[in-house]
Design an enzyme around this catalytic site. Structure first.
Site, PDB file in Angstrom:
ATOM      1  N   THR A  46     -39.816   0.693  -0.519  1.00  9.21           N
ATOM      2  CA  THR A  46     -38.820   1.356  -1.361  1.00  9.21           C
ATOM      3  C   THR A  46     -38.100   2.460  -0.596  1.00  9.21           C
ATOM      4  O   THR A  46     -36.867   2.546  -0.608  1.00  9.21           O
ATOM      5  CB  THR A  46     -39.502   1.963  -2.600  1.00  9.21           C
ATOM      6  OG1 THR A  46     -40.232   0.947  -3.288  1.00  9.21           O
ATOM      7  CG2 THR A  46     -38.473   2.568  -3.544  1.00  9.21           C
ATOM      8  N   THR A  47     -38.865   3.313   0.092  1.00 10.59           N
ATOM      9  CA  THR A  47     -38.273   4.422   0.839  1.00 10.59           C
ATOM     10  C   THR A  47     -37.429   3.921   1.999  1.00 10.59           C
ATOM     11  O   THR A  47     -36.473   4.579   2.411  1.00 10.59           O
ATOM     12  CB  THR A  47     -39.375   5.365   1.338  1.00 10.59           C
ATOM     13  OG1 THR A  47     -40.195   5.755   0.221  1.00 10.59           O
ATOM     14  CG2 THR A  47     -38.811   6.617   1.986  1.00 10.59           C
ATOM     15  N   TYR A 109     -38.186  -7.184 -12.950  1.00 11.53           N
ATOM     16  CA  TYR A 109     -37.127  -7.823 -13.740  1.00 11.53           C
ATOM     17  C   TYR A 109     -37.654  -9.054 -14.471  1.00 11.53           C
ATOM     18  O   TYR A 109     -37.830  -9.018 -15.684  1.00 11.53           O
ATOM     19  CB  TYR A 109     -35.881  -8.170 -12.908  1.00 11.53           C
ATOM     20  CG  TYR A 109     -34.758  -8.681 -13.788  1.00 11.53           C
ATOM     21  CD1 TYR A 109     -34.142  -7.833 -14.696  1.00 11.53           C
ATOM     22  CD2 TYR A 109     -34.337 -10.000 -13.723  1.00 11.53           C
ATOM     23  CE1 TYR A 109     -33.131  -8.299 -15.530  1.00 11.53           C
ATOM     24  CE2 TYR A 109     -33.333 -10.472 -14.545  1.00 11.53           C
ATOM     25  CZ  TYR A 109     -32.723  -9.624 -15.456  1.00 11.53           C
ATOM     26  OH  TYR A 109     -31.740 -10.086 -16.280  1.00 11.53           O
ATOM     27  N   TYR A 135     -49.206  -3.156  -4.582  1.00 15.72           N
ATOM     28  CA  TYR A 135     -48.398  -1.948  -4.819  1.00 15.72           C
ATOM     29  C   TYR A 135     -48.060  -1.883  -6.299  1.00 15.72           C
ATOM     30  O   TYR A 135     -47.307  -2.703  -6.810  1.00 15.72           O
ATOM     31  CB  TYR A 135     -47.140  -2.001  -3.957  1.00 15.72           C
ATOM     32  CG  TYR A 135     -46.210  -0.810  -4.067  1.00 15.72           C
ATOM     33  CD1 TYR A 135     -46.610   0.402  -4.632  1.00 15.72           C
ATOM     34  CD2 TYR A 135     -44.914  -0.899  -3.578  1.00 15.72           C
ATOM     35  CE1 TYR A 135     -45.747   1.477  -4.722  1.00 15.72           C
ATOM     36  CE2 TYR A 135     -44.036   0.177  -3.654  1.00 15.72           C
ATOM     37  CZ  TYR A 135     -44.455   1.355  -4.230  1.00 15.72           C
ATOM     38  OH  TYR A 135     -43.596   2.417  -4.309  1.00 15.72           O
ATOM     39  N   ARG A 140     -40.865   1.771 -11.558  1.00 14.10           N
ATOM     40  CA  ARG A 140     -39.771   0.998 -10.972  1.00 14.10           C
ATOM     41  C   ARG A 140     -39.771  -0.463 -11.408  1.00 14.10           C
ATOM     42  O   ARG A 140     -38.715  -1.085 -11.485  1.00 14.10           O
ATOM     43  CB  ARG A 140     -39.827   1.062  -9.446  1.00 14.10           C
ATOM     44  CG  ARG A 140     -39.349   2.395  -8.875  1.00 14.10           C
ATOM     45  CD  ARG A 140     -39.253   2.326  -7.361  1.00 14.10           C
ATOM     46  NE  ARG A 140     -38.808   3.590  -6.782  1.00 14.10           N
ATOM     47  CZ  ARG A 140     -37.566   3.849  -6.406  1.00 14.10           C
ATOM     48  NH1 ARG A 140     -36.620   2.933  -6.560  1.00 14.10           N
ATOM     49  NH2 ARG A 140     -37.253   5.018  -5.868  1.00 14.10           N
ATOM     50  N   LYS A 163     -51.913   0.452  -3.326  1.00 13.52           N
ATOM     51  CA  LYS A 163     -51.091   1.661  -3.367  1.00 13.52           C
ATOM     52  C   LYS A 163     -50.824   1.950  -4.833  1.00 13.52           C
ATOM     53  O   LYS A 163     -50.142   1.184  -5.517  1.00 13.52           O
ATOM     54  CB  LYS A 163     -49.779   1.478  -2.606  1.00 13.52           C
ATOM     55  CG  LYS A 163     -48.878   2.720  -2.684  1.00 13.52           C
ATOM     56  CD  LYS A 163     -47.541   2.512  -1.979  1.00 13.52           C
ATOM     57  CE  LYS A 163     -46.635   3.721  -2.153  1.00 13.52           C
ATOM     58  NZ  LYS A 163     -45.297   3.524  -1.526  1.00 13.52           N
ATOM     59  N   ILE A 205     -49.800   7.110   0.928  1.00 12.93           N
ATOM     60  CA  ILE A 205     -48.597   6.529   1.520  1.00 12.93           C
ATOM     61  C   ILE A 205     -47.452   7.421   1.062  1.00 12.93           C
ATOM     62  O   ILE A 205     -47.058   7.406  -0.094  1.00 12.93           O
ATOM     63  CB  ILE A 205     -48.416   5.063   1.110  1.00 12.93           C
ATOM     64  CG1 ILE A 205     -49.567   4.234   1.685  1.00 12.93           C
ATOM     65  CG2 ILE A 205     -47.068   4.528   1.609  1.00 12.93           C
ATOM     66  CD1 ILE A 205     -49.546   2.765   1.300  1.00 12.93           C
TER      67      ILE A 205
END
Length: 294
Positions: A46-47, A109, A135, A140, A163, A205
């Site tokens: 994501t980052t 989604y 994750y 999100r 994570k 993380i």
């Protein structure tokens, strides 16, 4: 299975120049992170704006990271998506490039059920020969991996850890009770890493460690032996960590990586840079924090 890493991993930003990958800045950033004590590099997450990178750009970043790391720290590739077939293809390519592990976000989604999550993650894990981090970031993706599903997936020989970006310590405690210590638990939230470690987590993380790697490495080390010292670091860093919430990640932290010279201040649409006054306030806060320890 042994842990992929213990301590601080960095969800590394992807530097751009005129909307192209800035390979030289990326290399220098990786060296900076490793020189300052980080234990792992997480690429294309994501980052790292993985959702707007092309397949060729993802491959380029992974190749640079594997070459630059040179085995000094593990390189973990974000290869998850909301398509199981696409996740498998990306994971196999990352494996071929030579990464040390994979990180798979939950489908978003279209989402799925808990049975679907087991089927999805198992299909990827069966297709590769690398350790995988699940994750979980429901803010999100709109869904979560239940503790019972984590337990079931932890039985797979290639699924090595989680994570956890829920900031829910009841969730962490339930997962901890349902898995053994060979299953690694990493926080995905800079602001809550200290209680996460106190409850038995194995590391972080981090987004903020893109610009504060030595500080977060020190926080982790102090948390093992001197809680008061770790707490002091936490509160020293907290105002900046709070300020990094000014906009959607990685918009704020890329203002700081650019300030340090690791690429221009560019993000890809639909992300847009901070308003100039907000950016300037963030930079001043960051510079003030650095001045305190020099």
């Amino acid at each position: 299975m042994t842990h992929l890493f213990t301590g601080i991993g960095v969800a590394v930003t992807a530097p751009f120049r005129h909307n192209e990958i800035d390979a030289e800045s990326f290399r220098r950033h990786l060296e900076f992170l490793m020189d300052n004590g980080v234990q792992s590099l997480i690429i294309n997450g994501t980052t790292g704006e993985g959702s707007t990178l092309t397949a060729a750009e993802k491959r380029q970043l992974l190749e640079i990271a594997v070459q630059t790391a040179g085995g000094r720290v593990p390189v973990i590739a974000g290869t998850g998506s909301n398509s199981t077939e696409a996740s498998i293809a990306a994971s196999l390519e990352a494996q071929e490039i030579g990464v040390d592990g994979l990180m798979l976000i939950t489908p978003y989604y279209n989402k799925t059920s808990q049975r679907g999550l087991v089927a999805h993650f198992t299909a990827v894990a069966d297709a590769v020969e690398l350790p995988i981090l699940l994750y979980n970031v429901p803010s999100r993706t709109g869904m979560t991996i239940t503790p019972e599903t984590v337990q079931a997936l932890s039985m797979h020989s290639n699924i090595a850890g989680l994570k956890d970006a829920t900031s829910d310590f009841n969730y962490l405690s339930q997962v901890k009770l349902l898995t053994d210590d060979a299953f690694a638990l990493y926080s995905g939230n800079d602001d809550s890493v200290l209680p996460f470690l106190a409850l038995g987590g194995h590391g972080l993380i981090s987004v903020a460690a893109n610009v504060l790697p030595a500080d977060y490495a020190a926080l982790y080390e102090q948390a093992q032996t001197d809680l008061a010292a770790a707490r002091s670091i936490h509160y020293r860093l907290y105002p900046l960590i709070s300020a990094l919430g000014a906009d959607v990640n990685p918009i704020p932290v890329k203002a700081l990586t650019a300030h340090l010279g690791f690429g221009e201040y560019e993000v890809r649409l639909p992300l847009v840079p901070l308003e100039e006054d907000v950016r300037q306030n963030l930079v001043e806060l960051f510079d003030g924090l650095r001045a305190e320890v020099q």
